[in-house]
Scaffold this motif. Structure first.
Motif, PDB file in Angstrom:
ATOM      1  N   SER A  40       0.831  -1.278   0.015  1.00 42.84           N
ATOM      2  CA  SER A  40       0.069   0.000   0.094  1.00 42.84           C
ATOM      3  C   SER A  40       1.033   1.191   0.089  1.00 42.84           C
ATOM      4  O   SER A  40       1.372   1.695   1.022  1.00 42.84           O
ATOM      5  CB  SER A  40      -1.036  -0.178   1.224  1.00 42.84           C
ATOM      6  OG  SER A  40      -1.720   1.055   1.314  1.00 42.84           O
ATOM      7  N   LEU A  41       1.193   1.768  -1.081  1.00 40.19           N
ATOM      8  CA  LEU A  41       2.263   2.946  -1.389  1.00 40.19           C
ATOM      9  C   LEU A  41       1.905   4.186  -0.596  1.00 40.19           C
ATOM     10  O   LEU A  41       2.658   4.785  -0.242  1.00 40.19           O
ATOM     11  CB  LEU A  41       2.485   3.008  -2.844  1.00 40.19           C
ATOM     12  CG  LEU A  41       2.952   1.896  -3.597  1.00 40.19           C
ATOM     13  CD1 LEU A  41       3.115   2.225  -5.037  1.00 40.19           C
ATOM     14  CD2 LEU A  41       4.370   1.472  -2.984  1.00 40.19           C
ATOM     15  N   ASP A  42       0.728   4.187  -0.248  1.00 41.31           N
ATOM     16  CA  ASP A  42       0.274   5.436   0.615  1.00 41.31           C
ATOM     17  C   ASP A  42       0.242   5.233   2.235  1.00 41.31           C
ATOM     18  O   ASP A  42       0.039   5.926   2.735  1.00 41.31           O
ATOM     19  CB  ASP A  42      -1.119   5.841   0.479  1.00 41.31           C
ATOM     20  CG  ASP A  42      -1.329   6.145  -1.254  1.00 41.31           C
ATOM     21  OD1 ASP A  42      -0.097   6.985  -1.839  1.00 41.31           O
ATOM     22  OD2 ASP A  42      -2.329   6.429  -2.064  1.00 41.31           O
ATOM     23  N   GLY A  43       0.480   3.846   2.443  1.00 35.50           N
ATOM     24  CA  GLY A  43       0.504   3.524   3.839  1.00 35.50           C
ATOM     25  C   GLY A  43       1.765   4.071   4.595  1.00 35.50           C
ATOM     26  O   GLY A  43       2.931   4.482   4.008  1.00 35.50           O
ATOM     27  N   ARG A  44       1.579   4.330   5.842  1.00 38.69           N
ATOM     28  CA  ARG A  44       2.483   5.098   6.772  1.00 38.69           C
ATOM     29  C   ARG A  44       2.483   4.054   8.044  1.00 38.69           C
ATOM     30  O   ARG A  44       1.575   3.704   8.556  1.00 38.69           O
ATOM     31  CB  ARG A  44       2.077   6.411   7.107  1.00 38.69           C
ATOM     32  CG  ARG A  44       2.387   7.349   5.971  1.00 38.69           C
ATOM     33  CD  ARG A  44       3.601   7.420   5.284  1.00 38.69           C
ATOM     34  NE  ARG A  44       3.611   8.198   3.970  1.00 38.69           N
ATOM     35  CZ  ARG A  44       3.712   7.486   2.896  1.00 38.69           C
ATOM     36  NH1 ARG A  44       3.863   6.282   2.660  1.00 38.69           N
ATOM     37  NH2 ARG A  44       3.534   8.222   1.875  1.00 38.69           N
ATOM     38  N   PRO A  45       3.669   3.393   8.161  1.00 37.32           N
ATOM     39  CA  PRO A  45       4.847   3.593   7.524  1.00 37.32           C
ATOM     40  C   PRO A  45       4.767   2.684   6.071  1.00 37.32           C
ATOM     41  O   PRO A  45       3.758   1.892   5.938  1.00 37.32           O
ATOM     42  CB  PRO A  45       5.947   2.563   8.508  1.00 37.32           C
ATOM     43  CG  PRO A  45       5.256   1.876   9.152  1.00 37.32           C
ATOM     44  CD  PRO A  45       3.706   2.406   9.413  1.00 37.32           C
ATOM     45  N   ALA A  84       9.797  -0.095   4.777  1.00 39.21           N
ATOM     46  CA  ALA A  84      10.858   0.299   3.758  1.00 39.21           C
ATOM     47  C   ALA A  84      11.126   1.809   3.928  1.00 39.21           C
ATOM     48  O   ALA A  84      12.204   2.308   3.427  1.00 39.21           O
ATOM     49  CB  ALA A  84      10.189   0.292   2.089  1.00 39.21           C
ATOM     50  N   ASP A  85      10.449   2.416   4.748  1.00 39.33           N
ATOM     51  CA  ASP A  85      10.807   3.921   4.949  1.00 39.33           C
ATOM     52  C   ASP A  85      11.317   3.955   6.557  1.00 39.33           C
ATOM     53  O   ASP A  85      11.065   5.172   6.894  1.00 39.33           O
ATOM     54  CB  ASP A  85       9.795   4.976   4.582  1.00 39.33           C
ATOM     55  CG  ASP A  85       8.513   4.641   5.537  1.00 39.33           C
ATOM     56  OD1 ASP A  85       8.341   3.713   6.197  1.00 39.33           O
ATOM     57  OD2 ASP A  85       7.340   5.398   5.381  1.00 39.33           O
TER      58      ASP A  85
END
Length: 119
Positions: A40-45, A84-85
């Motif tokens: 989910s590329l909009d997910g945080r983290p 990943a971030d």
């Protein structure tokens, strides 16, 4: 690693595509119809599910506790969820994505693997 960098890296592999079979928010990266990354590329983290050799999966979870965990909604033996971030160097994330792609390609029929090797 940013969401854009993760997407671009996943799409840099031979014959890779991005698909949305589950919902518009979940990117599934495939090679010849087989999934090698899910995020989910909009997910945080920012997390990404990646295929992994079972022994390596356990080793990575021990080496990077909290950053590499058993794959969420996946076969926990063969998939890890990687943050990943966070604290993982981008180089490590890239290596894990590449390893996932390579594992999936290795499981393809020989004719399809040969087709990938052609320019």
């Amino acid at each position: 690693m940013s969401p854009e960098e993760l997407r671009d890296f996943c799409l840099s592999f031979n014959a890779s595509v991005e698909d949305f079979p589950f919902n518009p928010e979940t990117s599934v990266f495939k090679v010849l119809g087989k999934m090698f990354a899910l995020s989910s590329l909009d997910g945080r983290p920012l997390t990404v599910n990646l295929k992994c050799d079972p022994d390596e999966a356990v080793r990575l979870r021990g080496e990077y506790p909290g950053l590499v965990v058993p794959g969420w909604h996946m076969n926990k033996r063969h998939w890890n969820t990687v943050t990943a971030d966070g604290g993982l160097p981008d180089r490590v994330v890239r290596e894990l994505v590449e390893d996932s792609y390579d594992l999936v390609v290795a499981g393809l029929p020989r004719a399809e693997r040969l087709r990938l090797d052609r320019p």
